[in-house]
Design an enzyme around this catalytic site. Sequence first.
Site, PDB file in Angstrom:
ATOM      1  N   PHE A  11       0.836  -1.211   0.000  1.00  0.00           N
ATOM      2  CA  PHE A  11       0.000   0.000   0.000  1.00  0.00           C
ATOM      3  C   PHE A  11       0.873   1.264   0.000  1.00  0.00           C
ATOM      4  O   PHE A  11       0.927   2.011  -0.993  1.00  0.00           O
ATOM      5  CB  PHE A  11      -0.924  -0.071   1.224  1.00  0.00           C
ATOM      6  CG  PHE A  11      -1.565   1.209   1.649  1.00  0.00           C
ATOM      7  CD1 PHE A  11      -2.097   2.093   0.714  1.00  0.00           C
ATOM      8  CD2 PHE A  11      -1.656   1.528   3.003  1.00  0.00           C
ATOM      9  CE1 PHE A  11      -2.697   3.279   1.127  1.00  0.00           C
ATOM     10  CE2 PHE A  11      -2.253   2.698   3.424  1.00  0.00           C
ATOM     11  CZ  PHE A  11      -2.768   3.582   2.486  1.00  0.00           C
ATOM     12  N   LEU A  33       5.750 -10.220  -2.114  1.00  0.00           N
ATOM     13  CA  LEU A  33       4.323 -10.307  -2.449  1.00  0.00           C
ATOM     14  C   LEU A  33       3.533 -11.084  -1.401  1.00  0.00           C
ATOM     15  O   LEU A  33       2.490 -11.658  -1.715  1.00  0.00           O
ATOM     16  CB  LEU A  33       4.107 -10.907  -3.849  1.00  0.00           C
ATOM     17  CG  LEU A  33       4.729 -10.131  -5.022  1.00  0.00           C
ATOM     18  CD1 LEU A  33       4.352 -10.798  -6.344  1.00  0.00           C
ATOM     19  CD2 LEU A  33       4.277  -8.669  -5.035  1.00  0.00           C
ATOM     20  N   ASP A  51      12.402 -12.216  -0.585  1.00  0.00           N
ATOM     21  CA  ASP A  51      12.287 -11.974   0.854  1.00  0.00           C
ATOM     22  C   ASP A  51      13.468 -11.087   1.276  1.00  0.00           C
ATOM     23  O   ASP A  51      14.611 -11.380   0.894  1.00  0.00           O
ATOM     24  CB  ASP A  51      12.341 -13.338   1.562  1.00  0.00           C
ATOM     25  CG  ASP A  51      12.053 -13.247   3.049  1.00  0.00           C
ATOM     26  OD1 ASP A  51      12.399 -12.218   3.667  1.00  0.00           O
ATOM     27  OD2 ASP A  51      11.496 -14.215   3.590  1.00  0.00           O
ATOM     28  N   ILE A  52      13.214 -10.053   2.058  1.00  0.00           N
ATOM     29  CA  ILE A  52      14.319  -9.171   2.479  1.00  0.00           C
ATOM     30  C   ILE A  52      15.338  -9.899   3.368  1.00  0.00           C
ATOM     31  O   ILE A  52      16.418  -9.393   3.594  1.00  0.00           O
ATOM     32  CB  ILE A  52      13.831  -7.885   3.214  1.00  0.00           C
ATOM     33  CG1 ILE A  52      12.859  -8.226   4.363  1.00  0.00           C
ATOM     34  CG2 ILE A  52      13.241  -6.890   2.237  1.00  0.00           C
ATOM     35  CD1 ILE A  52      12.620  -7.064   5.310  1.00  0.00           C
ATOM     36  N   ALA A  73       9.030  -2.697   3.604  1.00  0.00           N
ATOM     37  CA  ALA A  73       8.655  -4.116   3.749  1.00  0.00           C
ATOM     38  C   ALA A  73       8.582  -4.464   5.236  1.00  0.00           C
ATOM     39  O   ALA A  73       9.460  -4.098   6.008  1.00  0.00           O
ATOM     40  CB  ALA A  73       9.685  -5.013   3.069  1.00  0.00           C
ATOM     41  N   GLN A  75       6.331  -7.266   8.276  1.00  0.00           N
ATOM     42  CA  GLN A  75       5.188  -8.009   8.792  1.00  0.00           C
ATOM     43  C   GLN A  75       4.374  -6.931   9.512  1.00  0.00           C
ATOM     44  O   GLN A  75       4.849  -6.329  10.472  1.00  0.00           O
ATOM     45  CB  GLN A  75       5.697  -9.096   9.739  1.00  0.00           C
ATOM     46  CG  GLN A  75       4.661 -10.109  10.211  1.00  0.00           C
ATOM     47  CD  GLN A  75       3.444  -9.538  10.891  1.00  0.00           C
ATOM     48  OE1 GLN A  75       2.342  -9.595  10.347  1.00  0.00           O
ATOM     49  NE2 GLN A  75       3.614  -8.943  12.050  1.00  0.00           N
ATOM     50  N   TYR A 141       4.734  -6.656  17.378  1.00  0.00           N
ATOM     51  CA  TYR A 141       4.919  -5.762  16.226  1.00  0.00           C
ATOM     52  C   TYR A 141       5.465  -4.405  16.689  1.00  0.00           C
ATOM     53  O   TYR A 141       6.403  -3.857  16.101  1.00  0.00           O
ATOM     54  CB  TYR A 141       3.577  -5.599  15.496  1.00  0.00           C
ATOM     55  CG  TYR A 141       3.543  -4.504  14.445  1.00  0.00           C
ATOM     56  CD1 TYR A 141       4.237  -4.632  13.242  1.00  0.00           C
ATOM     57  CD2 TYR A 141       2.801  -3.340  14.651  1.00  0.00           C
ATOM     58  CE1 TYR A 141       4.192  -3.630  12.282  1.00  0.00           C
ATOM     59  CE2 TYR A 141       2.743  -2.340  13.699  1.00  0.00           C
ATOM     60  CZ  TYR A 141       3.443  -2.481  12.512  1.00  0.00           C
ATOM     61  OH  TYR A 141       3.394  -1.488  11.556  1.00  0.00           O
ATOM     62  N   LYS A 145       9.136  -2.765  15.711  1.00  0.00           N
ATOM     63  CA  LYS A 145       9.285  -1.431  15.088  1.00  0.00           C
ATOM     64  C   LYS A 145      10.230  -0.564  15.922  1.00  0.00           C
ATOM     65  O   LYS A 145      11.074   0.141  15.386  1.00  0.00           O
ATOM     66  CB  LYS A 145       7.916  -0.750  14.964  1.00  0.00           C
ATOM     67  CG  LYS A 145       7.085  -1.271  13.814  1.00  0.00           C
ATOM     68  CD  LYS A 145       7.579  -0.707  12.498  1.00  0.00           C
ATOM     69  CE  LYS A 145       7.184  -1.567  11.331  1.00  0.00           C
ATOM     70  NZ  LYS A 145       7.760  -1.167  10.062  1.00  0.00           N
ATOM     71  N   GLU A 280      -6.176  -3.674  22.763  1.00  0.00           N
ATOM     72  CA  GLU A 280      -6.340  -2.517  21.889  1.00  0.00           C
ATOM     73  C   GLU A 280      -6.121  -1.219  22.672  1.00  0.00           C
ATOM     74  O   GLU A 280      -6.610  -1.089  23.797  1.00  0.00           O
ATOM     75  CB  GLU A 280      -7.757  -2.516  21.308  1.00  0.00           C
ATOM     76  CG  GLU A 280      -7.771  -2.242  19.823  1.00  0.00           C
ATOM     77  CD  GLU A 280      -9.164  -1.966  19.298  1.00  0.00           C
ATOM     78  OE1 GLU A 280      -9.358  -0.930  18.666  1.00  0.00           O
ATOM     79  OE2 GLU A 280     -10.064  -2.796  19.557  1.00  0.00           O
TER      80      GLU A 280
HETATM   81  N1  NAD Z   1      -0.617   1.242   7.113  1.00  0.00           N
HETATM   82  C1  NAD Z   1      -0.378   1.890   8.243  1.00  0.00           C
HETATM   83  O1  NAD Z   1      -1.274   2.509   8.818  1.00  0.00           O
HETATM   84  C2  NAD Z   1       1.008   1.903   8.834  1.00  0.00           C
HETATM   85  C3  NAD Z   1       1.210   2.598  10.044  1.00  0.00           C
HETATM   86  C4  NAD Z   1       2.485   2.623  10.599  1.00  0.00           C
HETATM   87  C5  NAD Z   1       3.538   1.988   9.958  1.00  0.00           C
HETATM   88  N2  NAD Z   1       3.319   1.317   8.797  1.00  0.00           N
HETATM   89  C6  NAD Z   1       4.470   0.660   8.153  1.00  0.00           C
HETATM   90  O2  NAD Z   1       4.527   1.010   6.799  1.00  0.00           O
HETATM   91  C7  NAD Z   1       5.070  -0.075   6.038  1.00  0.00           C
HETATM   92  C8  NAD Z   1       4.140  -0.416   4.881  1.00  0.00           C
HETATM   93  O3  NAD Z   1       2.872  -0.817   5.401  1.00  0.00           O
HETATM   94  P1  NAD Z   1       1.593  -0.983   4.463  1.00  0.00           P
HETATM   95  O4  NAD Z   1       0.423  -0.546   5.256  1.00  0.00           O
HETATM   96  O5  NAD Z   1       1.856  -0.387   3.131  1.00  0.00           O
HETATM   97  O6  NAD Z   1       1.502  -2.563   4.384  1.00  0.00           O
HETATM   98  P2  NAD Z   1       1.548  -3.568   3.139  1.00  0.00           P
HETATM   99  O7  NAD Z   1       1.332  -4.940   3.668  1.00  0.00           O
HETATM  100  O8  NAD Z   1       0.668  -3.102   2.044  1.00  0.00           O
HETATM  101  O9  NAD Z   1       3.074  -3.425   2.660  1.00  0.00           O
HETATM  102  C9  NAD Z   1       4.123  -4.219   3.161  1.00  0.00           C
HETATM  103  C10 NAD Z   1       4.844  -4.808   1.957  1.00  0.00           C
HETATM  104  O10 NAD Z   1       5.982  -5.549   2.398  1.00  0.00           O
HETATM  105  C11 NAD Z   1       6.012  -6.773   1.698  1.00  0.00           C
HETATM  106  N3  NAD Z   1       6.735  -7.745   2.530  1.00  0.00           N
HETATM  107  C12 NAD Z   1       6.314  -8.287   3.716  1.00  0.00           C
HETATM  108  N4  NAD Z   1       7.247  -9.132   4.182  1.00  0.00           N
HETATM  109  C13 NAD Z   1       8.271  -9.113   3.294  1.00  0.00           C
HETATM  110  C14 NAD Z   1       9.512  -9.788   3.226  1.00  0.00           C
HETATM  111  N5  NAD Z   1       9.898 -10.664   4.165  1.00  0.00           N
HETATM  112  N6  NAD Z   1      10.320  -9.536   2.158  1.00  0.00           N
HETATM  113  C15 NAD Z   1       9.952  -8.679   1.186  1.00  0.00           C
HETATM  114  N7  NAD Z   1       8.778  -8.019   1.217  1.00  0.00           N
HETATM  115  C16 NAD Z   1       7.948  -8.231   2.247  1.00  0.00           C
HETATM  116  C17 NAD Z   1       4.569  -7.152   1.457  1.00  0.00           C
HETATM  117  O11 NAD Z   1       4.390  -8.057   0.393  1.00  0.00           O
HETATM  118  C18 NAD Z   1       3.963  -5.787   1.166  1.00  0.00           C
HETATM  119  O12 NAD Z   1       4.027  -5.471  -0.206  1.00  0.00           O
HETATM  120  C19 NAD Z   1       5.282  -1.213   7.029  1.00  0.00           C
HETATM  121  O13 NAD Z   1       6.627  -1.190   7.442  1.00  0.00           O
HETATM  122  C20 NAD Z   1       4.371  -0.853   8.187  1.00  0.00           C
HETATM  123  O14 NAD Z   1       4.842  -1.379   9.407  1.00  0.00           O
HETATM  124  C21 NAD Z   1       2.082   1.252   8.223  1.00  0.00           C
END
Ligand code: NAD
Length: 324
Positions: A11, A33, A51-52, A73, A75, A141, A145, A280
């Site tokens: 996203f 993916l 995978d990273i 990237a 979890q 999680y 972070k 929560e």
């Molecule tokens: N969405 C939110 O509200 C939010 C808030 C705070 C932080 N974040 C952080 O922002 C980042 C992106 O989040 P998002 O909401 O876009 O989620 P998302 O799941 O859409 O994006 C994460 C991406 O990482 C990839 N990925 C997961 N494990 C992987 C691995 N081992 N190797 C390679 N790729 C891997 C997934 O396929 C995915 O495309 C994350 O680090 C998340 O912790 C998001």
Amino acid sequence: MRVLVTGGAGFIGSHVVDALIAQGHEVVVVDDLSSGKEENLSPACRFYRLDICSPDLERIFREEKIEFVNHHAAQIDVRRSVASPEEDARVNIQGLLNLLANCLRFGVRGVVFASSGGVVYGEPDELPVKETHPKGPLSPYGVSKLAAEYYLFYFARVHGLPYVALRYGNVYGPRQDPHGEAGVVAIFGRKMLRGETPTIYGNGEQLRDYVYIEDVVRANILATEKLLNKAGLAFAGSIDDFAYNIGTGRGTSVNELFQLLKRATGYEGAAVHRPERAGELRRIYLDAEKAARELGWQPQVGLEEGLLRTVEYLREGAVEGRKI
Ligand SMILES: NC(=O)c1ccc[n+]([C@@H]2O[C@H](COP(=O)([O-])OP(=O)(O)OC[C@H]3O[C@@H](n4cnc5c(N)ncnc54)[C@H](O)[C@@H]3O)[C@@H](O)[C@H]2O)c1
């Protein structure tokens, strides 16, 4: 500049990819993916499904001559992290360390890291929460972070690798995943468009800071510029000096969000209420004054407008017959 975006099929990462390409950068994406989608990927980037944590990451750094890293990237699922802290740590900590080892090996100029203002502080004592607020993550999680920020701090101070950590609020907008921290927008929006009844857990008065994707992308671009200019990076004594809250400073309740989405979708039904979910947070919203002062960042898209744009995106998905 040659930028590696990890999680660039997800996203937030995919929108960052689009913005970097629009700025004239060459973008390489590494994504396994696991939650990202190929259809999110810009046709102008070079994509590696990997995978990273993989040792093959080194080859990509070498062959692609990576100069800068934007690390998205992860979890991202809080409940999955509770069920398997090991898997969360594998991706969010070991994956990060693999990435950082390569950043050092290949002389990368800087790293922008996607952290989370929604989880590193835990239940805050003061609102809106500032970067310096004590940290008390309440999920694996959140721990991973925060640990990632400490590793980045160590690599910066001891090995001279510059970084910025962006502590996002609940990010919402087109391409959003229902499992993420602002998943409620995607879940409610989709259900309401289908005429299905959404579920509110607890009394619905939990407060969150919803920040629109376009604003989050701008924060990434500003952080990249700051790292490249190296302005103001010298006197960092703690992780908070490298971190910026990216939020609106306003808490919105789930009940309020439900009403706004009713208007945006035209849904006329009620919501069902279920007991509150364990663990929560009650209230969290972020003070982004530091990002305003040091990055020149301010949110520009209000919640009502952002929700309308998100619902529009979900509606288009419905019309085209794609899974929404
Ligand atoms: N969405 C939110 O509200 C939010 C808030 C705070 C932080 N974040 C952080 O922002 C980042 C992106 O989040 P998002 O909401 O876009 O989620 P998302 O799941 O859409 O994006 C994460 C991406 O990482 C990839 N990925 C997961 N494990 C992987 C691995 N081992 N190797 C390679 N790729 C891997 C997934 O396929 C995915 O495309 C994350 O680090 C998340 O912790 C998001």
